[in-house]
Design an enzyme around this catalytic site. Structure first.
Site, PDB file in Angstrom:
ATOM      1  N   ASP A  13       0.858  -1.179   0.000  1.00 54.43           N
ATOM      2  CA  ASP A  13       0.000   0.000   0.000  1.00 54.43           C
ATOM      3  C   ASP A  13       0.901   1.237   0.000  1.00 54.43           C
ATOM      4  O   ASP A  13       2.109   1.143   0.247  1.00 54.43           O
ATOM      5  CB  ASP A  13      -0.904  -0.039   1.227  1.00 54.43           C
ATOM      6  CG  ASP A  13      -1.918   1.082   1.236  1.00 54.43           C
ATOM      7  OD1 ASP A  13      -2.356   1.498   0.137  1.00 54.43           O
ATOM      8  OD2 ASP A  13      -2.275   1.553   2.332  1.00 54.43           O
ATOM      9  N   ASP A  15      -0.439   5.064   0.886  1.00 54.90           N
ATOM     10  CA  ASP A  15      -0.829   5.998   1.938  1.00 54.90           C
ATOM     11  C   ASP A  15      -0.675   5.324   3.305  1.00 54.90           C
ATOM     12  O   ASP A  15      -1.281   4.290   3.569  1.00 54.90           O
ATOM     13  CB  ASP A  15      -2.280   6.453   1.763  1.00 54.90           C
ATOM     14  CG  ASP A  15      -2.489   7.252   0.500  1.00 54.90           C
ATOM     15  OD1 ASP A  15      -1.640   8.094   0.195  1.00 54.90           O
ATOM     16  OD2 ASP A  15      -3.499   7.025  -0.195  1.00 54.90           O
TER      17      ASP A  15
END
Length: 272
Positions: A13, A15
């Site tokens: 991922d 963020d």
């Protein structure tokens, strides 16, 4: 940790894992260096639909990381691929940023606010009451409601902010229609990520900061899972879920640090 270090592919991922807003998180530079040095296949897979692959590349470049566009995949690209496979040359009313608009345009989807086949919602700084009303009207007339991802919130350098699912919810409530969410933890996006990596699920790991998307996506797709505490999740929140990540790390910097420790173990009994 040894099992994680041996994996051939890594889906990460962005963020809360790689950055907060425009701030690179601690240990990320060392982690990326380790991925390249060890010849690992890796993909930065984000539920945020606002930016294009090139914009993500340029964002990391400004932070001092030089990473090719091929290493990025977004929920906007996954959504465009899904719509194009379901209904080629579909018409859509779209609430979103350039990353989503460009992805849809590239897959032959046209924009139509009068009689769209789909209402598609992603993160948007131009989200307004007027947009909600137009979306509701389109769904009431038969348009299918699509959310690029099911994240309720997202981390920024200024704190937690509403994300896609929070923006879709008023439309769902007003129409009584449930949206279909394309991004993580939808297996569609995860399988695409594995295909782009070119590795089998048992040879890959999912690294993320969210229990409700990243970790469940990894578990359901058969990937090893590592939760980092650099984003929206803290240790007390893990017990709120009926599943657990295999590893919990403070951040991705723990990975190259563990690799270095394994490479140069402390010499026990060394003379002082």
């Amino acid at each position: 940790m040894e099992r994680l270090l041996e994996k051939k592919g890594f889906i990460c991922d962005m963020d809360g894992v790689i950055y907060h807003g425009s701030r690179l998180l601690p240990g990320v530079r060392e982690f990326v260096d380790w991925l390249y040095r060890e010849g690992k296949e890796f993909l930065f897979l984000t539920n945020n639909s606002g930016k294009t692959q090139r914009e993500l590349q340029e964002k990391l470049s400004r932070m001092g990381l030089d990473i090719d566009e091929k290493h990025f995949y977004t929920s906007a690209l996954a959504t465009a691929e899904f719509i194009a496979s379901q209904m080629p040359r579909a018409r859509a009313f779209v609430i979103g940023e350039p990353g989503l608009l460009n992805a849809l345009y590239e897959r032959g989807i046209t924009f139509d606010e009068t009689a769209p086949d789909y209402v598609i919602v992603g993160e948007s700084s131009s989200y307004t009451y007027d947009n909600i009303c137009r979306a509701v009207k389109c769904v009431q007339k038969g348009a299918r409601l699509i959310g690029t991802n099911s994240d309720l919130t997202g981390p920024t350098e200024h704190g937690i902010v509403p994300a896609c699912r929070a923006l879709v919810s008023p439309i769902e409530l007003a129409t009584g229609k449930a949206a279909y969410y394309v991004g993580k933890p939808n297996p569609l996006m995860m399988r695409t990520g594995l295909n782009l990596l070119g590795v089998r699920s048992q040879d890959a790991a999912m690294i993320g900061d969210r229990m409700d998307t990243d970790m469940v996506a990894g578990i359901e797709t058969g990937l090893d899972t590592a939760l980092v505490l650099s984003g929206v999740t803290d240790l007390t929140m893990i017990d709120h879920f009926p599943y657990r990540p295999r590893l919990v790390l403070s951040g991705v910097g723990d990975i190259p640090a563990a690799a270095e420790e394994a490479r140069y173990p402390a010499l026990e009994g060394a003379a002082g």
